[in-house]
Design a protein around this motif. Structure first.
Motif, PDB file in Angstrom:
ATOM      1  N   GLN A 120      24.077   6.790  -4.894  1.00  0.00           N
ATOM      2  CA  GLN A 120      22.922   7.187  -5.704  1.00  0.00           C
ATOM      3  C   GLN A 120      22.310   5.974  -6.405  1.00  0.00           C
ATOM      4  O   GLN A 120      21.083   5.820  -6.437  1.00  0.00           O
ATOM      5  CB  GLN A 120      23.326   8.251  -6.719  1.00  0.00           C
ATOM      6  N   SER A 121      23.145   5.109  -6.939  1.00  0.00           N
ATOM      7  CA  SER A 121      22.648   3.882  -7.600  1.00  0.00           C
ATOM      8  C   SER A 121      21.878   3.015  -6.613  1.00  0.00           C
ATOM      9  O   SER A 121      20.807   2.488  -6.946  1.00  0.00           O
ATOM     10  CB  SER A 121      23.806   3.075  -8.178  1.00  0.00           C
ATOM     11  N   GLN A 122      22.423   2.860  -5.415  1.00  0.00           N
ATOM     12  CA  GLN A 122      21.737   2.070  -4.393  1.00  0.00           C
ATOM     13  C   GLN A 122      20.378   2.668  -4.054  1.00  0.00           C
ATOM     14  O   GLN A 122      19.402   1.943  -3.858  1.00  0.00           O
ATOM     15  CB  GLN A 122      22.598   1.984  -3.129  1.00  0.00           C
ATOM     16  N   ALA A 123      20.319   4.001  -3.990  1.00  0.00           N
ATOM     17  CA  ALA A 123      19.062   4.678  -3.665  1.00  0.00           C
ATOM     18  C   ALA A 123      18.012   4.410  -4.743  1.00  0.00           C
ATOM     19  O   ALA A 123      16.868   4.064  -4.433  1.00  0.00           O
ATOM     20  CB  ALA A 123      19.298   6.178  -3.505  1.00  0.00           C
ATOM     21  N   PHE A 124      18.403   4.537  -5.998  1.00  0.00           N
ATOM     22  CA  PHE A 124      17.450   4.311  -7.085  1.00  0.00           C
ATOM     23  C   PHE A 124      17.040   2.842  -7.177  1.00  0.00           C
ATOM     24  O   PHE A 124      15.875   2.532  -7.426  1.00  0.00           O
ATOM     25  CB  PHE A 124      18.006   4.814  -8.417  1.00  0.00           C
ATOM     26  N   GLU A 125      17.978   1.942  -6.935  1.00  0.00           N
ATOM     27  CA  GLU A 125      17.648   0.509  -6.937  1.00  0.00           C
ATOM     28  C   GLU A 125      16.652   0.173  -5.824  1.00  0.00           C
ATOM     29  O   GLU A 125      15.814  -0.712  -5.975  1.00  0.00           O
ATOM     30  CB  GLU A 125      18.907  -0.331  -6.770  1.00  0.00           C
ATOM     31  N   ALA A 126      16.734   0.903  -4.715  1.00  0.00           N
ATOM     32  CA  ALA A 126      15.831   0.662  -3.583  1.00  0.00           C
ATOM     33  C   ALA A 126      14.455   1.297  -3.800  1.00  0.00           C
ATOM     34  O   ALA A 126      13.541   1.037  -3.028  1.00  0.00           O
ATOM     35  CB  ALA A 126      16.452   1.188  -2.294  1.00  0.00           C
ATOM     36  N   ALA A 158       0.812  -1.221   0.000  1.00  0.00           N
ATOM     37  CA  ALA A 158       0.000   0.000   0.000  1.00  0.00           C
ATOM     38  C   ALA A 158       0.847   1.274   0.000  1.00  0.00           C
ATOM     39  O   ALA A 158       0.338   2.356  -0.295  1.00  0.00           O
ATOM     40  CB  ALA A 158      -0.932   0.003   1.205  1.00  0.00           C
ATOM     41  N   LEU A 159       2.141   1.157   0.326  1.00  0.00           N
ATOM     42  CA  LEU A 159       3.006   2.332   0.430  1.00  0.00           C
ATOM     43  C   LEU A 159       4.035   2.417  -0.696  1.00  0.00           C
ATOM     44  O   LEU A 159       4.800   3.374  -0.768  1.00  0.00           O
ATOM     45  CB  LEU A 159       3.730   2.327   1.782  1.00  0.00           C
ATOM     46  N   GLN A 160       4.065   1.431  -1.580  1.00  0.00           N
ATOM     47  CA  GLN A 160       5.094   1.364  -2.611  1.00  0.00           C
ATOM     48  C   GLN A 160       5.098   2.552  -3.561  1.00  0.00           C
ATOM     49  O   GLN A 160       6.138   2.912  -4.096  1.00  0.00           O
ATOM     50  CB  GLN A 160       4.963   0.070  -3.406  1.00  0.00           C
ATOM     51  N   SER A 161       3.954   3.170  -3.770  1.00  0.00           N
ATOM     52  CA  SER A 161       3.875   4.266  -4.742  1.00  0.00           C
ATOM     53  C   SER A 161       4.254   5.624  -4.160  1.00  0.00           C
ATOM     54  O   SER A 161       4.304   6.618  -4.893  1.00  0.00           O
ATOM     55  CB  SER A 161       2.476   4.338  -5.344  1.00  0.00           C
ATOM     56  N   ILE A 162       4.537   5.689  -2.876  1.00  0.00           N
ATOM     57  CA  ILE A 162       4.913   6.969  -2.261  1.00  0.00           C
ATOM     58  C   ILE A 162       6.282   7.394  -2.804  1.00  0.00           C
ATOM     59  O   ILE A 162       7.253   6.662  -2.690  1.00  0.00           O
ATOM     60  CB  ILE A 162       4.970   6.864  -0.724  1.00  0.00           C
ATOM     61  N   PRO A 163       6.354   8.594  -3.399  1.00  0.00           N
ATOM     62  CA  PRO A 163       7.648   9.057  -3.904  1.00  0.00           C
ATOM     63  C   PRO A 163       8.585   9.437  -2.766  1.00  0.00           C
ATOM     64  O   PRO A 163       8.180  10.091  -1.812  1.00  0.00           O
ATOM     65  CB  PRO A 163       7.288  10.269  -4.763  1.00  0.00           C
ATOM     66  N   VAL A 164       9.842   9.005  -2.904  1.00  0.00           N
ATOM     67  CA  VAL A 164      10.869   9.297  -1.902  1.00  0.00           C
ATOM     68  C   VAL A 164      12.027  10.002  -2.594  1.00  0.00           C
ATOM     69  O   VAL A 164      12.602   9.477  -3.553  1.00  0.00           O
ATOM     70  CB  VAL A 164      11.392   8.006  -1.227  1.00  0.00           C
ATOM     71  N   ILE A 165      12.355  11.187  -2.099  1.00  0.00           N
ATOM     72  CA  ILE A 165      13.518  11.934  -2.583  1.00  0.00           C
ATOM     73  C   ILE A 165      14.580  11.856  -1.504  1.00  0.00           C
ATOM     74  O   ILE A 165      14.343  12.258  -0.362  1.00  0.00           O
ATOM     75  CB  ILE A 165      13.179  13.409  -2.850  1.00  0.00           C
ATOM     76  N   THR A 183      12.799   8.109  -5.913  1.00  0.00           N
ATOM     77  CA  THR A 183      12.303   8.885  -7.042  1.00  0.00           C
ATOM     78  C   THR A 183      13.367   9.853  -7.534  1.00  0.00           C
ATOM     79  O   THR A 183      13.484  10.116  -8.716  1.00  0.00           O
ATOM     80  CB  THR A 183      11.047   9.685  -6.626  1.00  0.00           C
ATOM     81  N   ASP A 184      14.155  10.387  -6.591  1.00  0.00           N
ATOM     82  CA  ASP A 184      15.193  11.353  -6.933  1.00  0.00           C
ATOM     83  C   ASP A 184      16.259  11.316  -5.847  1.00  0.00           C
ATOM     84  O   ASP A 184      16.031  10.792  -4.753  1.00  0.00           O
ATOM     85  CB  ASP A 184      14.592  12.758  -7.050  1.00  0.00           C
ATOM     86  N   PHE A 185      17.420  11.884  -6.150  1.00  0.00           N
ATOM     87  CA  PHE A 185      18.533  11.951  -5.209  1.00  0.00           C
ATOM     88  C   PHE A 185      19.145  13.337  -5.362  1.00  0.00           C
ATOM     89  O   PHE A 185      19.608  13.698  -6.442  1.00  0.00           O
ATOM     90  CB  PHE A 185      19.578  10.879  -5.533  1.00  0.00           C
TER      91      PHE A 185
END
Length: 135
Positions: free
Chosen positions: A99-105, A81-88, A108-110
Motif C-alpha cells: 500500500q505504501s508503494q502504491a501511494f508513493e507511486a 498530461a496524464l499525471q492528474s488521472i486518479p488511480v485506485i 489515489t486510493d488502495f
C-alpha cells in the motif's frame, strides 16, 4: 444532462473485471468502462484513444503479468498530461508495504479486492461518492 466519463478497469482476471464492471455500471451513471487485461494493454489503449472523455478514473489490479500495477502507474505518472488521472488500486493483498508503494507511486486510493457481491457493490458506492466530481 451530464456527459459520459471514462473509467479504465485494468485487471488480468476476467471474472474480476466482469463482476466489478457490473457493480459499477449498476451504481455509477454516465460512465463508459474500458476493460484491459494488463498494464501494457491499458497504456496502449490510453495512447491510442484520439480523445479521452475527461475526466478519467483508473481502477487497477496490483498483481498482473507483463506489467504490474506499480510499473504501470509509474509509466502513467511519467507523462505530464496524464499525471492528474486518479488511480485506485484493487488488490487481494493487504500488505502495508504494498500500500505504501502504491501511494508513493501516485495512487489515489488502495482497496482490498472483495470476494462477495456486497463488497463489490460497496466499492462501486465508494467510487460514486469519492469521485462524484470526476464521474
Amino acid at each position: 444532462m451530464k456527459t459520459q466519463s471514462t473509467l479504465y478497469l485494468v485487471d488480468d482476471d476476467e471474472d474480476d473485471r466482469l463482476f466489478l464492471s457490473e457493480a459499477v455500471r449498476k451504481t455509477v451513471k454516465n460512465v463508459v468502462i474500458i476493460e484491459c487485461k494488463d498494464g501494457v494493454e491499458f497504456l496502449e489503449k490510453l495512447g491510442s484513444e484520439p480523445q479521452i472523455a475527461a475526466p478519467v478514473l483508473v481502477l487497477m489490479d496490483m498483481n498482473m503479468p507483463f506489467m504490474n500495477g506499480l510499473e504501470t502507474i509509474k509509466k502513467l505518472k511519467s507523462v505530464p498530461a496524464l499525471q492528474s488521472i486518479p488511480v485506485i488500486f484493487i488488490s487481494t493483498s493487504s500488505s502495508p508495504d504494498l500500500q505504501s508503494q502504491a501511494f508513493e507511486a501516485g495512487a489515489t486510493d488502495f482497496l482490498i479486492k472483495p470476494s462477495t457481491s456486497v463488497g463489490l457493490n460497496q466499492i462501486a458506492l465508494n467510487i460514486e461518492n469519492q469521485f462524484a466530481a470526476f464521474l
